[in-house]
Motif scaffolding. Structure first.
Motif, PDB file in Angstrom:
ATOM      1  N   ALA A  23       0.815  -1.214   0.000  1.00  0.00           N
ATOM      2  CA  ALA A  23       0.000   0.000   0.000  1.00  0.00           C
ATOM      3  C   ALA A  23       0.850   1.265   0.000  1.00  0.00           C
ATOM      4  O   ALA A  23       0.452   2.291  -0.542  1.00  0.00           O
ATOM      5  CB  ALA A  23      -0.930   0.005   1.217  1.00  0.00           C
ATOM      6  N   GLN A  41      -2.173  -4.900  12.172  1.00  0.00           N
ATOM      7  CA  GLN A  41      -3.547  -4.515  12.518  1.00  0.00           C
ATOM      8  C   GLN A  41      -4.475  -5.432  11.758  1.00  0.00           C
ATOM      9  O   GLN A  41      -4.034  -6.212  10.918  1.00  0.00           O
ATOM     10  CB  GLN A  41      -3.778  -3.066  12.056  1.00  0.00           C
ATOM     11  N   THR A  72      -6.396  -4.476   9.542  1.00  0.00           N
ATOM     12  CA  THR A  72      -6.567  -3.939   8.189  1.00  0.00           C
ATOM     13  C   THR A  72      -5.249  -3.791   7.436  1.00  0.00           C
ATOM     14  O   THR A  72      -5.243  -3.387   6.279  1.00  0.00           O
ATOM     15  CB  THR A  72      -7.238  -2.550   8.244  1.00  0.00           C
ATOM     16  N   GLY A  73      -4.115  -4.060   8.092  1.00  0.00           N
ATOM     17  CA  GLY A  73      -2.838  -3.907   7.410  1.00  0.00           C
ATOM     18  C   GLY A  73      -1.672  -4.237   8.311  1.00  0.00           C
ATOM     19  O   GLY A  73      -1.853  -4.665   9.462  1.00  0.00           O
ATOM     20  N   PHE A 101       1.591  -2.648   4.204  1.00  0.00           N
ATOM     21  CA  PHE A 101       0.684  -3.480   3.412  1.00  0.00           C
ATOM     22  C   PHE A 101      -0.746  -3.263   3.895  1.00  0.00           C
ATOM     23  O   PHE A 101      -0.976  -3.023   5.076  1.00  0.00           O
ATOM     24  CB  PHE A 101       1.031  -4.968   3.573  1.00  0.00           C
ATOM     25  N   ALA A 102      -1.677  -3.359   2.956  1.00  0.00           N
ATOM     26  CA  ALA A 102      -3.098  -3.304   3.315  1.00  0.00           C
ATOM     27  C   ALA A 102      -3.739  -4.610   2.889  1.00  0.00           C
ATOM     28  O   ALA A 102      -3.205  -5.324   2.034  1.00  0.00           O
ATOM     29  CB  ALA A 102      -3.768  -2.124   2.626  1.00  0.00           C
ATOM     30  N   GLU A 161     -10.471  -6.009   1.048  1.00  0.00           N
ATOM     31  CA  GLU A 161     -11.694  -6.673   1.497  1.00  0.00           C
ATOM     32  C   GLU A 161     -12.207  -7.543   0.357  1.00  0.00           C
ATOM     33  O   GLU A 161     -11.974  -7.239  -0.812  1.00  0.00           O
ATOM     34  CB  GLU A 161     -12.745  -5.625   1.867  1.00  0.00           C
TER      35      GLU A 161
END
Lengths: 131, 168
Positions: free
Chosen positions: B71, B98, B100-101, B122-123, B126
């Motif tokens: 990301a 996390q 989310t990333g 990084f992400a 979804e």
């Protein structure tokens, strides 16, 4: 012992300078993260990582980005946050200044709500502030 | 051109770190086309190698169940060019995770000399966002990891070999 307001601001400023590639003097308390500092959605994840490390705190996704409220049909009608939705947002984000947003609470404008000052208040609520 | 910018894993501890090599060779097209007369591995491809190693470190941490994409390049400092004949020793450490990333910190050395310092974020995509299915064809990532000796060295935090993933 909590941190002073100035200590919190300095660390938030450092995180934003690194995450957004902006200059120190651009990061003032009134600056909006999206409109003034050019933050994009992916930058918020970066900001969260940097704040968590800098302040040794844990930031839940919904605390800074209440997408669940803004996409909930009970709280949003025709793209506008309802009175119940505003109450929920204020409950979730008591550290954010919503006075301007509340005058015309269109969901599409929510992304540009947060200021550097709001972010400092949020961090202060997590770490405790002496002020 | 095959888009592999790591040659070999030499160490991999799940949820912690990865180590490996990238050998720089004049046989690679990218080397002499980037700066004619001064063959060097383009720095962007060193970032790509780190992203591959870091992406695998993050993906494995989630049992390869997430769509992990690069990301953001938070920092990229290059202290010297990577020339033909160099062997880059790559070191990637998982920094933060996390739901989310994730972030990783990366170092590249040639011998004892620091060649590059890179921070990556990084992400996780979804489901249904940009892609509906897996990012790789069935077996493709597993074959790639085998070629890179991943399963020879990869262990979990207790030192036991990681499972032979069937979802990659």
């Amino acid at each position: 012992m909590g941190l002073s307001q100035d200590e919190i601001f300095e660390k938030v400023q450092e995180a934003l300078v690194e995450a957004l590639g902006v200059d120190d003097d651009e990061v003032n308390r009134e600056a909006t993260l999206v409109g003034d500092l050019g933050a994009e959605s992916i930058d918020f994840l970066d900001i969260v990582f940097k704040l968590e490390k800098s302040f040794d705190i844990n930031i839940e996704r919904t605390e800074l980005a209440p997408e669940d409220i803004l996409t909930n049909g009970d709280y949003v009608k025709d793209g506008v946050v309802t009175a119940e939705g505003m109450a929920e947002l204020k409950r979730r984000m008591p550290w954010a200044n919503m006075s301007e947003f509340e005058q015309n609470p269109r969901v599409q404008d929510f992304g540009n709500l947060l200021t550097v000052g709001d972010l400092c208040s949020y961090v202060g609520s997590k770490v405790g502030s002496d002020a | 051109m095959r888009w592999f910018w790591i040659d070999r894993f030499t160490e991999f501890v799940s949820g912690s770190h990865a180590r490996g090599y990238k050998n720089v060779t004049l046989a690679e097209e990218a080397l002499d086309e980037y700066c004619p007369g001064f063959p060097m591995l383009p720095p962007t491809l060193i970032i790509e190698g780190m992203a591959q190693m870091g992406g695998i470190l993050v993906s494995e941490h989630f049992q390869f169940d997430k769509h992990v994409v690069l990301a953001k390049v938070g920092k990229a400092k290059f202290h010297k060019p990577a020339r033909n004949g160099d062997q880059l020793s790559l070191a990637v450490d998982l920094d933060a995770v996390q739901d989310t990333g994730a972030t990783v910190t990366c170092l590249s050395h040639t011998g004892d000399e620091l060649q590059a310092e890179i921070d990556l974020m990084f992400a996780f995509l979804e489901d249904g966002r940009f892609t509906d299915g897996p990012l790789f064809n069935p077996g493709m990532l597993r074959d790639m990891l085998r070629m890179m000796n991943f399963f020879h060295v990869a262990v979990d935090p207790d030192g036991n070999p990681v499972q032979e993933y069937t979802n990659i």
